[in-house]
Design a protein around this motif. Sequence first.
Motif, PDB file in Angstrom:
ATOM      1  N   ALA A  18       0.833  -1.204   0.000  1.00  0.00           N
ATOM      2  CA  ALA A  18       0.000   0.000   0.000  1.00  0.00           C
ATOM      3  C   ALA A  18       0.871   1.259   0.000  1.00  0.00           C
ATOM      4  O   ALA A  18       0.582   2.221  -0.732  1.00  0.00           O
ATOM      5  N   ILE A  19       1.919   1.252   0.778  1.00  0.00           N
ATOM      6  CA  ILE A  19       2.825   2.406   0.824  1.00  0.00           C
ATOM      7  C   ILE A  19       3.544   2.568  -0.506  1.00  0.00           C
ATOM      8  O   ILE A  19       3.671   3.680  -1.029  1.00  0.00           O
ATOM      9  N   PHE A  20       4.001   1.456  -1.065  1.00  0.00           N
ATOM     10  CA  PHE A  20       4.650   1.504  -2.378  1.00  0.00           C
ATOM     11  C   PHE A  20       3.710   2.117  -3.422  1.00  0.00           C
ATOM     12  O   PHE A  20       4.113   2.972  -4.212  1.00  0.00           O
ATOM     13  N   LYS A  21       2.462   1.693  -3.436  1.00  0.00           N
ATOM     14  CA  LYS A  21       1.500   2.220  -4.410  1.00  0.00           C
ATOM     15  C   LYS A  21       1.303   3.722  -4.233  1.00  0.00           C
ATOM     16  O   LYS A  21       1.193   4.464  -5.218  1.00  0.00           O
ATOM     17  N   ALA A  22       1.253   4.171  -2.999  1.00  0.00           N
ATOM     18  CA  ALA A  22       1.122   5.608  -2.740  1.00  0.00           C
ATOM     19  C   ALA A  22       2.355   6.365  -3.234  1.00  0.00           C
ATOM     20  O   ALA A  22       2.236   7.414  -3.869  1.00  0.00           O
TER      21      ALA A  22
END
Length: 134
Positions: free
Chosen positions: A4-8
């Motif tokens: 999720a952090i990577f996608k953000a």
Amino acid sequence: MREAIFKALFQWDFNRDENLEDISKEHISVLDVSLQELAKKYVRGIRENILKIDEIISKYLKNWTLDRLSVTDRNILRLGTFELLYIDDIPIEVTLDEMIELGKAYGTENSGKFVNGVLDKIAKEEAPKEKFEI
């Protein structure tokens, strides 16, 4: 959570005028409540330390510049570098394994190896020595 952090980060990299924390809200909201606070800590930490993180990554790139990296590899390296340097209770091996898996899932055929090589150098040279004792 890391995904999720990577996608953000990936989304933010295309529009740096937007606030990373605002972008991350939609990605983090799908996580279990127990992980949402930790994810917010990561996002806040990456935002606050992005210049230092990018500087460290750049130091360990051979024949590359940060701008020449794929958006995927660049942001996996940002996330991995942050975790190596600023999150005390995650073993180095866990960080490396998780970033390699993100590289394999979202990057090119060579992303996993590339990410591993750069983060391994960063870990050996930059990570707090206490991380080697976990």
